[in-house]
Design a protein around this motif. Structure first.
Motif, PDB file in Angstrom:
ATOM      1  N   LEU A   1       0.832  -1.188   0.000  1.00 26.02           N
ATOM      2  CA  LEU A   1       0.000   0.000   0.000  1.00 26.02           C
ATOM      3  C   LEU A   1       0.873   1.246   0.000  1.00 26.02           C
ATOM      4  O   LEU A   1       1.887   1.301   0.701  1.00 26.02           O
TER       5      LEU A   1
ATOM      6  N   CYS B   1      -4.768   5.961  -1.415  1.00 26.24           N
ATOM      7  CA  CYS B   1      -3.964   4.802  -1.045  1.00 26.24           C
ATOM      8  C   CYS B   1      -4.025   3.820  -2.200  1.00 26.24           C
ATOM      9  O   CYS B   1      -5.082   3.251  -2.480  1.00 26.24           O
TER      10      CYS B   1
ATOM     11  N   ALA C   1      -2.966   0.365  -4.030  1.00 31.18           N
ATOM     12  CA  ALA C   1      -2.592  -0.991  -3.643  1.00 31.18           C
ATOM     13  C   ALA C   1      -2.036  -1.753  -4.825  1.00 31.18           C
ATOM     14  O   ALA C   1      -2.471  -1.577  -5.966  1.00 31.18           O
TER      15      ALA C   1
ATOM     16  N   GLY D   1       0.115   0.739   4.824  1.00 37.25           N
ATOM     17  CA  GLY D   1       0.909   1.678   4.058  1.00 37.25           C
ATOM     18  C   GLY D   1       1.857   2.423   4.986  1.00 37.25           C
ATOM     19  O   GLY D   1       1.838   2.245   6.207  1.00 37.25           O
TER      20      GLY D   1
END
Length: 122
Positions: free
Chosen positions: A3, A21, A23, A113
């Motif tokens: 992430l 965010c 991925a 993340g």
């Protein structure tokens, strides 16, 4: 799953920011996503979450009506739109993921993340 959170910055109280965010991996659509935050000297706290389909969300009371979580499974990305920001929203914001259904405790998430700093000035 990896992430990458982005979008943090400095904003005045009452302003807005949008966090993203991104991925990696081809199974993003199978994972629930959550946003958490951690202010200096405080524990990590839940902000918002969305299930793997994107049809169910849950917000912390402290951000309800001001923050909106959403996702775009085609882009492998989850967003956090933050409006009416307050100085108490200042924190490092983290995105996290777990399979299928969201949770509101950070220990239930498997991947994280690196965090993005949001600073709200008064």
């Amino acid at each position: 799953v990896q992430l990458q959170a982005s979008g943090g910055g400095l904003v005045q109280a009452g302003g807005s920011l949008s966090l993203s965010c991104a991925a990696s991996g081809r199974t993003f659509s199978s994972y629930a996503m959550g946003w958490f935050r951690q202010a200096p000297g405080k524990e990590r706290e839940f902000v918002a979450a969305i299930n793997y389909r994107g049809d169910t969300t849950y917000d912390a009371d402290s951000v309800k009506g001001r923050f909106t979580i959403s996702r775009d499974n085609a882009k492998n990305t989850v967003y956090l739109q933050m409006n009416s920001l307050k100085p108490e929203d200042t924190a490092v914001y983290y995105c996290a993921t777990r399979l299928h259904w969201y949770a509101i405790t950070w220990k239930e998430y498997n991947y994280w993340g690196q965090g993005t700093l949001v600073t709200v000035s008064s």
